[in-house]
Structure formats: C-alpha cells, structure tokens
Design an enzyme around this catalytic site. Structure first.
Site, mmCIF file in Angstrom:
data_model
loop_
_atom_site.group_PDB
_atom_site.id
_atom_site.type_symbol
_atom_site.label_atom_id
_atom_site.label_comp_id
_atom_site.label_asym_id
_atom_site.label_seq_id
_atom_site.Cartn_x
_atom_site.Cartn_y
_atom_site.Cartn_z
ATOM 1 N N SER A 61 -31.692 37.604 -40.893
ATOM 2 C CA SER A 61 -31.951 39.005 -40.514
ATOM 3 C C SER A 61 -30.937 39.589 -39.534
ATOM 4 O O SER A 61 -30.968 40.799 -39.284
ATOM 5 C CB SER A 61 -33.350 39.142 -39.922
ATOM 6 O OG SER A 61 -34.273 39.130 -40.965
ATOM 7 N N TYR A 186 -29.256 42.364 -50.856
ATOM 8 C CA TYR A 186 -29.940 42.082 -49.583
ATOM 9 C C TYR A 186 -29.923 40.565 -49.294
ATOM 10 O O TYR A 186 -29.595 40.135 -48.181
ATOM 11 C CB TYR A 186 -31.379 42.620 -49.661
ATOM 12 C CG TYR A 186 -32.295 42.143 -48.563
ATOM 13 C CD1 TYR A 186 -32.251 42.699 -47.289
ATOM 14 C CD2 TYR A 186 -33.222 41.117 -48.802
ATOM 15 C CE1 TYR A 186 -33.089 42.250 -46.275
ATOM 16 C CE2 TYR A 186 -34.066 40.667 -47.798
ATOM 17 C CZ TYR A 186 -33.994 41.230 -46.541
ATOM 18 O OH TYR A 186 -34.830 40.774 -45.544
ATOM 19 N N TYR A 238 -38.813 41.730 -33.886
ATOM 20 C CA TYR A 238 -40.102 41.829 -34.589
ATOM 21 C C TYR A 238 -41.249 42.028 -33.609
ATOM 22 O O TYR A 238 -41.137 42.755 -32.646
ATOM 23 C CB TYR A 238 -40.360 40.583 -35.463
ATOM 24 C CG TYR A 238 -39.179 40.199 -36.284
ATOM 25 C CD1 TYR A 238 -38.623 41.104 -37.176
ATOM 26 C CD2 TYR A 238 -38.588 38.955 -36.161
ATOM 27 C CE1 TYR A 238 -37.526 40.760 -37.931
ATOM 28 C CE2 TYR A 238 -37.501 38.604 -36.924
ATOM 29 C CZ TYR A 238 -36.974 39.510 -37.796
ATOM 30 O OH TYR A 238 -35.906 39.170 -38.525
ATOM 31 N N VAL A 256 -34.231 34.236 -39.187
ATOM 32 C CA VAL A 256 -34.992 32.995 -39.368
ATOM 33 C C VAL A 256 -34.098 31.770 -39.582
ATOM 34 O O VAL A 256 -34.590 30.652 -39.653
ATOM 35 C CB VAL A 256 -36.045 33.090 -40.513
ATOM 36 C CG1 VAL A 256 -37.164 34.036 -40.148
ATOM 37 C CG2 VAL A 256 -35.405 33.479 -41.832
HETATM 38 N N1 GLN Z 1 -34.175 36.517 -45.910
HETATM 39 C C1 GLN Z 1 -35.325 36.656 -45.072
HETATM 40 C C2 GLN Z 1 -36.368 37.486 -45.752
HETATM 41 O O1 GLN Z 1 -36.057 38.459 -46.360
HETATM 42 C C3 GLN Z 1 -34.917 37.245 -43.751
HETATM 43 C C4 GLN Z 1 -36.021 37.211 -42.774
HETATM 44 C C5 GLN Z 1 -35.608 37.028 -41.325
HETATM 45 O O2 GLN Z 1 -34.569 36.487 -40.942
HETATM 46 N N2 GLN Z 1 -36.532 37.415 -40.478
HETATM 47 O O3 GLN Z 1 -37.549 37.171 -45.707
#
Ligand code: GLN
Length: 302
Positions: A61, A186, A238, A256
């Site tokens: 993210s 994405y 978040y 993540v």
């Molecule tokens: N690729 C992850 C998703 O779309 C990214 C989420 C993240 O890093 N919070 O769920």
C-alpha cells in the site's frame, strides 16, 4: 544520524518475533519475519541506514502514495470530486462505507480509494505499469526496481474483495475503465519491490516541499505536497491513524509487506521495514521504531 538509527535499532530489535506476516497470499506468507531495517534520506539526498535497509520488499500500500502523486500531476482539484479526503476509521479493505457514500471512497489511501486513483491514472497513461515503474525508478535513482509477477498474479487470483469495490464504484458511475484491467495495474503497483533506501529516497520530495534532489526536479508544487502530507497524517495508517498521530506525529504510509514511510517536513524522509504486522496490518516493529524516532528527535508536525 548514524547514532540516532543505531540507538533505535538496538532499542527495537528485541521485539523481533512479535506480530504476524501478512498471509492473505502465499507469496507474502513465506517472507522471513526476522528482518528489520531503517533508512533515512536527508533533504540533500544523503542516506543513513541500519539493519536490512537494502533488502527489497513488497511495497504494497505504500504504492498508493506514488499512484496519487501520478494522478495529481495530471489532474486538477476536480480529482477530489471522485475521491474524498477524510479518514475512514475502518480497515483498509472495508466495503461498508463505500455503499453508504454512493461509491465515493473516503480517501485515496484505503483500497477503494487507491483503485479509484488507478482508474484515473489508467485514463491518462497508455501503459500505467510502465509509468509507475519509471516514476519509482526516477524518484529512487535505482533503475533496477521492478514489480514481482508472482506477487501480482497471486493478488489477482485473490482479488474478490478488491474487485467487489471496483464493480460497486462502477455501478455508481464512478469508474471509467475495464475493472479487471485496473485491478491488474493496481496489483502491479502493490507488487513493486523496493528497499528502505529506495523508498526513503523516493519519498524524500514530500519532506522537501515537492522537490526531489534524487531526480533533480520538482515533483509536486509546495501546496500539493502539503495536501499529500496532510492526507498521510490523517489517513496513511488506516484505522491506526489516530494513535499513530499521538505516538509518532508524522505523515506516514504503511503497507502489508511490512514497510512504513514517514516524512519529517523540511528535514528528512524515513523508511522502516519489518514484515511482522500488528492487528490492523501495520508493521509492528516499524510503528515502534518510528515512535522511538519521534521521541528521540523530539519533533512532530504537531
Ligand atoms: N495488495 C493489498 C491489497 O490490495 C494492499 C493492502 C495493504 O498494503 N494494506 O489488499
């Protein structure tokens, strides 16, 4: 700077072993949790590092920041009619708010918002993947940076929730392009692999009123830079954005994959990496390291 990082490193390293690596896709579940690195990039481009600071990891993210900047480079403030700028207070992949708010995501840093930004970028670039890859190479000064196809394919195979968000936005006429194609772009962005050193360099323009001393050019205006930093401060972590503001008090963005970038405006940018996550999906050691940093420099944007 080196003694600052060495101090944080020895304070936080004993926490290795706590937290849990992301396991929603096999490619991330197999990452060694016992890694921890920090890199600082000063506004003249000088790097200070400690631990696994040169180890590439999945930026996940954190890519949402660069995606937003690409979009802001090509659109005016009308962008904010399609995506909001308020914190969500909900998990990054939550769907509930999106229907209540008629397909307009709360902000560009939750998944729905980042998918919307990917849709906007897709309308502007013939190859959004090349645009993102080249942008990150320019900003970091590292021509080797690439996206890991195993991670991107695995995310695509587990795309149901992200796909649901995109189709819901399309139903509200807030999505222009083919959903499956936007999802692939994405995930390509999320699967980019960069080290702490690469990311500290790449994000440095946000600490430097929009000017990148690595790329030697103005990436955003000073006013747009202020907007991005404000959004990062309110929505970059978040549903932990509030406590991160209390503990750390710096604009920051997590992924993540275990990375967190943060900005000390006017001074330096920083990237921390440790793959084991806390309950809301932010790097456990990363948050602790940034908390220690903000105490040690006794400085926050507040
Ligand atoms: N690729 C992850 C998703 O779309 C990214 C989420 C993240 O890093 N919070 O769920």
């Amino acid at each position: 700077m080196q003694s600052l990082l060495d101090g944080i490193y020895s304070e936080i390293k004993p926490l290795l072993g706590q937290g849990k690596v992301a396991d929603y896709i096999p490619a991330l579940a197999k990452v060694d949790p016992h890694q921890f690195g920090i890199a600082i990039c000063s506004n003249n481009g000088e790097i200070t590092e400690v631990g696994d600071a040169n180890k590439p990891f999945s930026i996940q993210s954190i890519s949402k920041v660069f995606n937003l900047v690409l979009a802001m480079n090509h659109y005016d403030d009308s962008l904010w009619q399609r995506v909001g700028c308020e914190p969500s207070g909900l998990p990054f992949n939550s769907l509930v708010q999106l229907e209540y708010e008629n397909g307009i995501p709360r902000n560009p840093f939750i998944n729905a918002g980042a998918l919307l930004i990917s849709d906007i970028v897709q309308s502007r670039f013939a190859s959004p993947q090349v645009a993102m890859r080249d942008f990150l190479r320019t900003l970091s000064g590292n021509a080797e940076i690439h996206s890991n196809p195993e991670v991107a394919d695995s995310e695509y195979a587990h795309r149901d929730r992200n796909a649901a968000m995109a189709y819901l936005m399309r139903d509200y006429n807030n999505f222009d392009n083919e959903v499956e194609e936007v999802l692939q772009n994405y995930f390509f962005n999320c699967a980019m692999e960069m080290s702490c050193v690469d990311l500290a360099r790449a994000i440095n323009f946000l600490a430097n009123r929009g000017y990148s001393s690595i790329a030697e050019k103005q990436i955003l205006s000073a006013d747009q830079t202020r907007q991005v930093n404000a959004l990062l401060a309110t929505s970059g972590m978040y549903d932990e954005a509030g406590s991160f503001a209390l503990k750390v008090g710096l604009p920051g963005k997590s992924g993540v994959g275990g990375g967190i970038v943060a900005v000390v405006p006017g001074r330096f940018s920083i990237c921390v990496f440790s793959p084991a996550l806390n309950k809301v999906g932010n790097s456990l050691l990363g948050v602790a390291a940034l908390e220690s940093l903000s105490k040690r420099i006794s400085w926050s944007v507040y």
